[in-house]
Design an enzyme around this catalytic site. Structure first.
Site, short mmCIF file in Angstrom:
data_model
loop_
_atom_site.label_atom_id
_atom_site.label_comp_id
_atom_site.label_asym_id
_atom_site.label_seq_id
_atom_site.Cartn_x
_atom_site.Cartn_y
_atom_site.Cartn_z
N HIS A 13 40.25 36.83 45.80
CA HIS A 13 39.83 36.83 44.41
C HIS A 13 39.14 35.52 44.14
CE1 HIS A 13 43.53 34.50 43.52
NE2 HIS A 13 44.09 35.35 44.35
N ASN A 25 40.24 23.13 22.21
CA ASN A 25 39.24 23.51 23.21
C ASN A 25 39.73 24.76 23.93
OD1 ASN A 25 37.63 23.92 25.42
ND2 ASN A 25 38.11 21.95 26.41
N ASP A 69 41.56 30.01 44.64
CA ASP A 69 40.77 30.24 45.84
C ASP A 69 39.31 29.83 45.71
OD1 ASP A 69 42.94 30.93 47.23
OD2 ASP A 69 42.53 33.07 47.35
FE LIG Z 1 44.81 30.40 48.14
#
Ligand SMILES: [Fe+2]
Length: 608
Positions: A11, A549, A332
């Site tokens: 992902h 924010n 990731d």
């Molecule tokens: Fe990872």
């Protein structure tokens, strides 16, 4: 020397370009394709990185991928065999993508690079990429390294040390035992989306009481003093099914998982508090352990679990480390950056000399757009806008808008790399306003009312408002700290669960969570430029150096990238004003958006 790093197929696909050790560009694929957490090969992000570096794929010296697909495939097969014949369906579901793309990565990459890159591909290990993304851009010459995530090839956590231009990881925890997957199992069980709803669980935790904590420690995991643990897999289903938890888990927590979008009950709220508490305990024990092993005074963190900013805040305050640095793209996506830096330092042995600050450049590593592009677009949709010649005039107007409780979409300069909006693709508002939390949640973001908002605060004022050291840095919004006692308001302690939401808890209620905490972004002139000057002007007008924010998007939508994205989001929501670099648009002056256009816009984004 140009090095391209790529992460894909799990992902948050992303690409990053490193030139002579300097980070030139980095971006997630989702921002271009408008598909949240897009896992597909990051063709658009690669193209952007090459453009930003003004090079062609033939100018690349090295291309690195953030994991070793064959090892991952081996894990898949071994897990399947261990559980066969259960898990056959899950196995079949995963196979097409493996057979079509993942096992043929070099040819996939050749294709994406127009067959112009003639070198070899480097495949780092997944946790090496995380560790590299944590250490190499950090301001430290030496630091302990801790990576925690769902799973890479086999590793789910790793620890070691970084020194100079080298990292060395010497301990790992292995699949299926995983803090990331444990947290995701509870994300799933409480009715949120895995790999995306983890933030919601963390945001929900302060509303509850950790009454299931001992149950989790007793039944689900066997936690050791060093932070490592083994899970009792009879409660979990993710090895052999497309769901996270099994019948034994349901029996333990009094029934089936909550259906997504259904009413949140006391049970889910207390479960959130419990798993958050266990997670913090594991993070703290791991941090103490890596401190004892390495003797380092600094710590760097990456991996999806390092986005748990409540846990990070506790490590900073309660572990023996003097200082910590967390990769802003800790998930990731950051692996793309880590893989590229790994090649430059670890493999090519180039010198690394941290000089003061970090190398992440505020994580403002994505695309920006020139005024011609914006003018052309705004004219093409007949938008009414004002273009400012002087920045000070724009800042004055924006500060006034915020101070009068208007909600402003602020898009300026380069897009952020990582899941947090840091001012360049943010929706901003007055943190003093008691109504802002519900206005922003319900009318702007169309999301759950319990979701907290985060503050941007002038760095020089951070200690006045929050329980942090004077001038302490948190530029990437990855640390949680309490609101200062003298800024708090006394509340009725009898409120339970989501009723706590209605209480005014401080002088900046819109960003004060129910446990008086806040996820803090410190803003300084050097990194944040105009965004800093807006808040400073706001402070001069109101005495308050804190604004809200929140990311510039609606629920389920990736953060906006282009002026087109920003304009569409602005028009489909109740935002009052939109800034695109030097342009300002007021909602009341725009041709009214048509109802069906708004509906179509909202329908484009899946619930998260
Ligand atoms: Fe990872």
């Amino acid at each position: 020397m140009n090095i391209l790093g790529i992460s894909a197929f799990y992902h948050d696909s992303a690409a990053a370009l490193v030139r002579d050790g300097e980070i030139i560009a980095a971006a997630q694929e989702e921002r271009f394709t408008r598909k949240k957490h897009d896992y597909r090969f990051p063709t658009h992000a690669v193209r952007y990185c090459l453009q930003a570096g003004r090079i062609d794929a033939s100018d690349l010296d090295h291309v690195a991928f953030y994991d070793k697909p064959l090892l991952k495939f081996e894990r898949l097969i071994e897990t399947y065999i261990a559980h066969a014949p259960r898990g056959f369906k899950l196995f079949l579901m995963g196979m097409p993508l493996w057979l079509r793309q993942k096992l043929h990565l070099p040819s996939e990459m050749d294709k994406a690079l127009d067959h112009k890159y003639k070198g070899r591909y480097v495949f780092t290990e997944h946790h090496e990429a995380h560790a590299a993304s944590a250490f190499f851009p950090s301001p430290f010459d030496e630091a302990a390294i801790l990576t925690l995530d769902g799973v890479g090839e086999w590793a789910t956590a790793s620890l070691g040390r970084g020194q100079g231009n080298k990292i060395e990881l010497d301990r790992e925890m292995h699949f299926p035992h995983s803090l990331g997957l444990l947290y995701s199992a509870f994300t799933y069980f409480t009715g949120f989306r895995v790999n995306s709803g983890e933030y919601k669980l963390m945001g929900l935790a302060p509303y509850g009481d950790p009454i299931y904590r001992e149950l989790i420690l007793d039944k689900l995991i066997d936690l050791k003093e060093d932070g490592s643990f083994r899970m009792d897999m009879s409660y979990f289903a993710y090895c052999h099914k497309a769901v996270m938890t099994g019948p034994a888990f349901e029996a333990l927590f009094g029934g089936p998982p909550r259906k997504p979008e259904s009413q949140l009950t006391r049970r889910e709220i207390d479960i959130a508090a419990s798993i958050q508490s266990v997670t913090e305990e594991i993070m703290l024990r791991s941090a103490r352990h890596v401190h004892a092993r390495t003797g380092c005074r600094k710590l760097v963190l990456a991996g999806g679990v390092a986005l748990n900013c409540v846990g990070n805040g506790r490590i900073l305050r309660e572990s023996p480390f003097d200082d910590i640095w967390i990769q802003p793209a800790a998930g990731d996506a950051g692996g793309a950056l880590g893989a590229a830096l790994f090649v430059w330092y670890q493999l090519l042995d180039n010198p690394r000399r941290p000089a003061g600050g970090d190398m992440q450049r505020g994580s403002l590593l994505g695309p920006s757009f020139d005024a011609d592009h914006t003018t052309q677009f705004l004219d093409s949709v007949h938008a009414r806008y004002r273009r400012f010649d002087r920045e000070s005039d724009l800042i004055e107007t924006v500060a006034d808008l915020i101070a009068s409780e208007h909600v402003v979409g602020h898009m300026a300069g380069r897009m952020e790399f990582g899941p947090r909006a840091l001012g360049n693709r943010s929706i901003i508002g007055d943190a003093r306003s008691p109504k802002m939390q519900s206005v922003m949640n319900l009318k702007i973001k169309f999301r759950e009312s319990f979701r907290p908002f985060a503050p941007s605060v002038l760095r020089e004022d951070v200690a006045e408002y929050f329980q942090m050291r004077p001038n302490e840095d948190s530029p990437y919004m990855l640390l949680v700290a309490g609101v200062q006692n003298d800024k708090r308001k006394s509340i009725d302690g009898r409120s339970r669960g989501l009723d706590k939401l209605k209480q005014i808890r401080s002088v900046v209620p819109a960003i004060t969570h129910v446990d008086f905490s806040a996820r803090i972004q410190t803003v300084d002139e050097q990194r944040h430029g105009r965004y800093y000057r807006i808040i400073k002007r706001f402070k001069e007008k109101t005495g308050c150096p804190v604004i809200i924010n929140t990311s510039f998007n609606i629920r389920g939508e990736p953060i906006v990238c282009t002026p087109e994205d920003a304009y569409r989001c602005f028009m489909a929501t109740n935002m009052d004003a939109l800034v695109i670099d030097d342009f300002l648009l007021l909602k009341k002056e725009q041709p009214e958006a048509k109802e069906h256009e708004i509906d179509a816009y909202l329908a484009r984004f899946q619930l998260d």
